[in-house]
Write a protein that holds these residues in place. Sequence first.
Motif, PDB file in Angstrom:
ATOM      1  N   GLN A  98      45.208  13.998  69.187  1.00  0.00           N
ATOM      2  CA  GLN A  98      44.498  13.736  67.944  1.00  0.00           C
ATOM      3  C   GLN A  98      43.065  13.247  68.221  1.00  0.00           C
ATOM      4  O   GLN A  98      42.116  13.737  67.613  1.00  0.00           O
ATOM      5  CB  GLN A  98      45.260  12.693  67.134  1.00  0.00           C
ATOM      6  CG  GLN A  98      45.321  13.018  65.683  1.00  0.00           C
ATOM      7  CD  GLN A  98      46.262  12.086  64.939  1.00  0.00           C
ATOM      8  OE1 GLN A  98      47.131  11.451  65.525  1.00  0.00           O
ATOM      9  NE2 GLN A  98      46.074  12.018  63.653  1.00  0.00           N
ATOM     10  N   THR A 117      39.012  26.560  66.010  1.00  0.00           N
ATOM     11  CA  THR A 117      40.318  27.104  66.352  1.00  0.00           C
ATOM     12  C   THR A 117      40.794  26.436  67.638  1.00  0.00           C
ATOM     13  O   THR A 117      40.021  26.277  68.572  1.00  0.00           O
ATOM     14  CB  THR A 117      40.234  28.627  66.570  1.00  0.00           C
ATOM     15  OG1 THR A 117      39.719  29.239  65.399  1.00  0.00           O
ATOM     16  CG2 THR A 117      41.587  29.218  66.882  1.00  0.00           C
ATOM     17  N   LYS A 135      52.052  20.936  68.457  1.00  0.00           N
ATOM     18  CA  LYS A 135      51.792  21.445  67.107  1.00  0.00           C
ATOM     19  C   LYS A 135      51.817  20.321  66.077  1.00  0.00           C
ATOM     20  O   LYS A 135      51.003  20.298  65.151  1.00  0.00           O
ATOM     21  CB  LYS A 135      52.804  22.531  66.748  1.00  0.00           C
ATOM     22  CG  LYS A 135      52.533  23.846  67.459  1.00  0.00           C
ATOM     23  CD  LYS A 135      53.606  24.878  67.272  1.00  0.00           C
ATOM     24  CE  LYS A 135      53.995  25.110  65.860  1.00  0.00           C
ATOM     25  NZ  LYS A 135      55.017  26.155  65.698  1.00  0.00           N
ATOM     26  N   GLN A 136      52.715  19.369  66.235  1.00  0.00           N
ATOM     27  CA  GLN A 136      52.785  18.238  65.310  1.00  0.00           C
ATOM     28  C   GLN A 136      51.535  17.365  65.437  1.00  0.00           C
ATOM     29  O   GLN A 136      50.983  16.918  64.439  1.00  0.00           O
ATOM     30  CB  GLN A 136      54.046  17.407  65.572  1.00  0.00           C
ATOM     31  CG  GLN A 136      54.286  16.322  64.562  1.00  0.00           C
ATOM     32  CD  GLN A 136      54.517  16.870  63.165  1.00  0.00           C
ATOM     33  OE1 GLN A 136      55.177  17.875  62.973  1.00  0.00           O
ATOM     34  NE2 GLN A 136      53.959  16.195  62.186  1.00  0.00           N
ATOM     35  N   ARG A 139      48.744  19.128  63.745  1.00  0.00           N
ATOM     36  CA  ARG A 139      48.911  19.028  62.291  1.00  0.00           C
ATOM     37  C   ARG A 139      48.413  17.673  61.802  1.00  0.00           C
ATOM     38  O   ARG A 139      47.738  17.580  60.780  1.00  0.00           O
ATOM     39  CB  ARG A 139      50.384  19.234  61.926  1.00  0.00           C
ATOM     40  CG  ARG A 139      50.625  19.440  60.458  1.00  0.00           C
ATOM     41  CD  ARG A 139      52.085  19.770  60.166  1.00  0.00           C
ATOM     42  NE  ARG A 139      52.480  21.006  60.831  1.00  0.00           N
ATOM     43  CZ  ARG A 139      53.630  21.158  61.508  1.00  0.00           C
ATOM     44  NH1 ARG A 139      54.499  20.164  61.592  1.00  0.00           N
ATOM     45  NH2 ARG A 139      53.923  22.303  62.073  1.00  0.00           N
ATOM     46  N   ASN A 140      48.720  16.612  62.537  1.00  0.00           N
ATOM     47  CA  ASN A 140      48.256  15.276  62.166  1.00  0.00           C
ATOM     48  C   ASN A 140      46.742  15.147  62.263  1.00  0.00           C
ATOM     49  O   ASN A 140      46.142  14.345  61.559  1.00  0.00           O
ATOM     50  CB  ASN A 140      48.920  14.210  63.034  1.00  0.00           C
ATOM     51  CG  ASN A 140      50.395  14.093  62.759  1.00  0.00           C
ATOM     52  OD1 ASN A 140      50.890  14.496  61.697  1.00  0.00           O
ATOM     53  ND2 ASN A 140      51.133  13.570  63.720  1.00  0.00           N
ATOM     54  N   TYR A 142      44.733  17.567  61.521  1.00  0.00           N
ATOM     55  CA  TYR A 142      44.230  18.583  60.580  1.00  0.00           C
ATOM     56  C   TYR A 142      43.561  19.744  61.307  1.00  0.00           C
ATOM     57  O   TYR A 142      42.606  20.316  60.815  1.00  0.00           O
ATOM     58  CB  TYR A 142      43.287  17.965  59.542  1.00  0.00           C
ATOM     59  CG  TYR A 142      43.975  16.938  58.686  1.00  0.00           C
ATOM     60  CD1 TYR A 142      44.882  17.331  57.709  1.00  0.00           C
ATOM     61  CD2 TYR A 142      43.742  15.589  58.879  1.00  0.00           C
ATOM     62  CE1 TYR A 142      45.544  16.394  56.933  1.00  0.00           C
ATOM     63  CE2 TYR A 142      44.398  14.639  58.108  1.00  0.00           C
ATOM     64  CZ  TYR A 142      45.294  15.050  57.131  1.00  0.00           C
ATOM     65  OH  TYR A 142      45.950  14.124  56.374  1.00  0.00           O
ATOM     66  N   LEU A 144      44.479  23.059  61.837  1.00  0.00           N
ATOM     67  CA  LEU A 144      45.519  23.960  61.344  1.00  0.00           C
ATOM     68  C   LEU A 144      45.339  25.404  61.806  1.00  0.00           C
ATOM     69  O   LEU A 144      46.225  26.223  61.583  1.00  0.00           O
ATOM     70  CB  LEU A 144      45.567  23.888  59.812  1.00  0.00           C
ATOM     71  CG  LEU A 144      45.776  22.468  59.256  1.00  0.00           C
ATOM     72  CD1 LEU A 144      45.719  22.493  57.736  1.00  0.00           C
ATOM     73  CD2 LEU A 144      47.079  21.881  59.746  1.00  0.00           C
ATOM     74  N   LYS A 145      44.211  25.724  62.415  1.00  0.00           N
ATOM     75  CA  LYS A 145      44.007  27.069  62.952  1.00  0.00           C
ATOM     76  C   LYS A 145      44.401  27.052  64.425  1.00  0.00           C
ATOM     77  O   LYS A 145      43.674  26.540  65.265  1.00  0.00           O
ATOM     78  CB  LYS A 145      42.550  27.497  62.781  1.00  0.00           C
ATOM     79  CG  LYS A 145      42.170  27.706  61.329  1.00  0.00           C
ATOM     80  CD  LYS A 145      40.726  28.091  61.218  1.00  0.00           C
ATOM     81  CE  LYS A 145      40.631  29.571  61.467  1.00  0.00           C
ATOM     82  NZ  LYS A 145      39.273  30.092  61.225  1.00  0.00           N
ATOM     83  N   ILE A 146      45.571  27.613  64.714  1.00  0.00           N
ATOM     84  CA  ILE A 146      46.109  27.601  66.074  1.00  0.00           C
ATOM     85  C   ILE A 146      46.231  29.036  66.568  1.00  0.00           C
ATOM     86  O   ILE A 146      46.654  29.918  65.835  1.00  0.00           O
ATOM     87  CB  ILE A 146      47.471  26.899  66.120  1.00  0.00           C
ATOM     88  CG1 ILE A 146      47.342  25.460  65.645  1.00  0.00           C
ATOM     89  CG2 ILE A 146      48.051  26.935  67.521  1.00  0.00           C
ATOM     90  CD1 ILE A 146      48.668  24.751  65.520  1.00  0.00           C
TER      91      ILE A 146
END
Length: 154
Positions: A98, A117, A135-136, A139-140, A142, A144-146
């Motif tokens: 993060q 990305t 991935k989590q 997501r935390n 933000y 989101l483009k993976i």
Amino acid sequence: MGKFNKTGKRGMPALNTSSLPDLIFTMLFFFMIVTTMREVTLKVQFQVPAATELEKLEKKSLVTFIYVGQPTQEFRGKMGSESRIQLNDAFAETAEIQDFIMQERTSMREDEQAFMTVSLKIDKDTKMGIVSDIKQALRNAYALKINYSAQPRD
């Protein structure tokens, strides 16, 4: 008839260096064009999986890479042989992802931050638990483009 005086020794004429800057700049441009620089020193080994539906990334300056795989031979003594996460030039844990994403975002221009990305270069033998944790964490943060890196299937 004239008389030649041989009393003074003749020295070597001075070297003409007027074309030297042109040669130096030509060599400089040559090396700038030919040389490629690697941004990250890989500390993990990975062999990306094969896939059939692939797309090439357009703007690589907007891509941030996360590498996952077994540590290279020189780091196996300290890190073991389990899959590890590498962010830039250092090993990391999922809790650090993060902060890494936030740091990468702040280094980009403000209008490009929305297009960032995250590309995951993961060894094909890595357990899915690590991938889910990454991935989590993304997501935390933000992010989101993976993108999953893969090689074309023969």
